[in-house]
Design an enzyme around this catalytic site. Structure first.
Site, PDB file in Angstrom:
ATOM      1  N   GLU A  88      11.497  -5.774 -12.919  1.00 31.59           N
ATOM      2  CA  GLU A  88      10.868  -6.814 -13.890  1.00 31.59           C
ATOM      3  C   GLU A  88       9.677  -5.999 -14.326  1.00 31.59           C
ATOM      4  O   GLU A  88      10.173  -4.856 -14.232  1.00 31.59           O
ATOM      5  CB  GLU A  88      10.204  -7.889 -13.200  1.00 31.59           C
ATOM      6  CG  GLU A  88       9.443  -7.082 -12.086  1.00 31.59           C
ATOM      7  CD  GLU A  88       8.832  -8.367 -10.722  1.00 31.59           C
ATOM      8  OE1 GLU A  88       7.269  -7.507 -10.686  1.00 31.59           O
ATOM      9  OE2 GLU A  88       9.838  -9.319 -11.004  1.00 31.59           O
ATOM     10  N   GLU A 158       3.636   3.298  13.040  1.00 28.31           N
ATOM     11  CA  GLU A 158       3.463   4.054  12.645  1.00 28.31           C
ATOM     12  C   GLU A 158       1.616   4.313  13.274  1.00 28.31           C
ATOM     13  O   GLU A 158       0.407   4.855  12.072  1.00 28.31           O
ATOM     14  CB  GLU A 158       3.475   5.240  12.212  1.00 28.31           C
ATOM     15  CG  GLU A 158       4.533   5.123  11.332  1.00 28.31           C
ATOM     16  CD  GLU A 158       5.013   6.286  10.647  1.00 28.31           C
ATOM     17  OE1 GLU A 158       4.697   7.796  10.716  1.00 28.31           O
ATOM     18  OE2 GLU A 158       5.645   5.958   9.377  1.00 28.31           O
TER      19      GLU A 158
END
Length: 351
Positions: A88, A158
């Protein structure tokens, strides 16, 4: 010893999830239609110079787009780089271009990584701490994957209990992956995860939960050394990789569930003194930024035998855009990925 009492939402979640898992796990989407040791998972970092259309998809069984992130304001999945990811307003439309590679290879599984090292644990830890947060995230993930045509996700939190995480992350990661697996199974989507390589980082995981909830896991078996150290070293020495795999095997993780991470890049550093034949040498920081890596201390360009010998679940390339995709320094394009593909798919063990 007094039994630990879980909050009501977590007790209810466990009962419901356990029942649902019994009903759904046998309908699992499995390994994506490939023999486990033939699995080659190619991570793709869309901000590097490799375009999706230039990936040799004949070399990959799974392609993982890196990445989407968690919006902490509502616990929903959002693009990490909207102008890169979406089409977009003049964006590059990388999601669509990557997923459309399946037109050329229908059996290719294209997954979306959710989470990054830089993102850390704080947002994930907060989201996973409540039943409402976990459900919102799981449903958002499924909606996001289906909206953009992905075949599943890699949970790249993580890591639980580290990087800003808390002591309850281990239990909450279990609950979160339970709920994710159920929601993804209902729509025929894959769930993988990126997991760490050392005992220190593994303390935030319940291995029984990991074995139960993921279709396969990718091990972060690289970056054992880097320019953040004070002296030179080897980023992914085979002895270190073997030690990491043995940690998981000792916890009874099925070998064919383990996908071994292999870096397609080199770690570099500036030396304090140019002494010949001295190992290790003192370093004073990361090396020069690479033209494709765009990261100081990292340059894009044998563990395949180990994967075959130990009957592991395949190889994961981190990342395919760091391989020599133009064939400038080698005989042909994608030399590292191509070699892995040849060895794993032919079951060769080179002497």
């Amino acid at each position: 010893m007094v039994p630990k009492v879980l909050p009501e939402d977590q007790k209810a979640a466990r009962v419901k999830i356990s029942r649902d898992l019994l009903n759904h796990c046998e309908k699992s989407t499995g390994n994506g239609g490939y023999g486990s040791s033939e699995r080659i998972v190619c991570y793709f970092n869309s901000t590097n110079t490799l375009a999706p259309e230039d990936i040799d998809i004949s070399l990959c069984t799974h392609l993982v787009y890196k990445a989407a992130v968690l919006d902490p304001t509502n616990n929903e999945v959002v693009p990490m780089r909207r102008m890169y990811d979406l089409g977009e307003n003049g964006g590059k439309g990388m999601y669509k271009r990557t997923v459309e590679l399946k037109i050329l290879k229908p059996e290719l599984r294209v997954l979306l990584a959710i989470g990054t090292w830089d993102e850390g644990s704080i947002k994930f830890s907060s989201m996973a701490s409540t039943g409402i947060g976990r459900r919102r995230f799981a449903r958002s993930a499924v909606d996001f994957l289906r909206q953009h045509g992905f075949d599943g996700m890699s949970l790249d939190w993580e890591y639980p209990g580290r990087q800003g995480g808390g002591p309850d992350d281990k239990r909450n990661y279990d609950l979160l992956t339970f709920e994710l697996r159920i929601e993804l199974d209902r729509h025929g989507l894959l769930l993988s995860g990126l997991l760490p390589q050392t005992r220190y980082w593994l303390e935030g995981y319940d291995m029984e939960s990991v074995k139960r909830n993921f279709h396969y896991i990718c091990l972060n078996t690289y970056n054992y050394w880097g320019p953040w150290w004070d002296y030179t070293g080897i980023a992914a020495a085979l002895k270190d990789v073997e030690a990491s795999v043995n940690l998981y095997l000792a916890k009874k993780v099925p070998s064919d569930m383990i996908v071994l991470g292999i870096p397609a890049y080199a770690q570099t550093a500036n030396l304090a003194y140019a002494f010949k034949n001295q190992r290790p040498q003192i370093i004073v920081g990361p090396g020069t930024e690479g033209p494709r890596s765009r990261t100081r201390g990292r340059l894009g360009y044998d563990e395949a035998r180990f994967i075959v010998r130990e009957k592991l679940g395949g190889a994961m390339i981190m990342s395919i855009d760091s391989d020599d995709f133009r064939g400038i320094g080698s005989n042909g394009t994608f030399p590292l990925t191509r070699t892995l593909h040849r060895i794993l798919h032919s079951r060769e063990e080179e002497e």
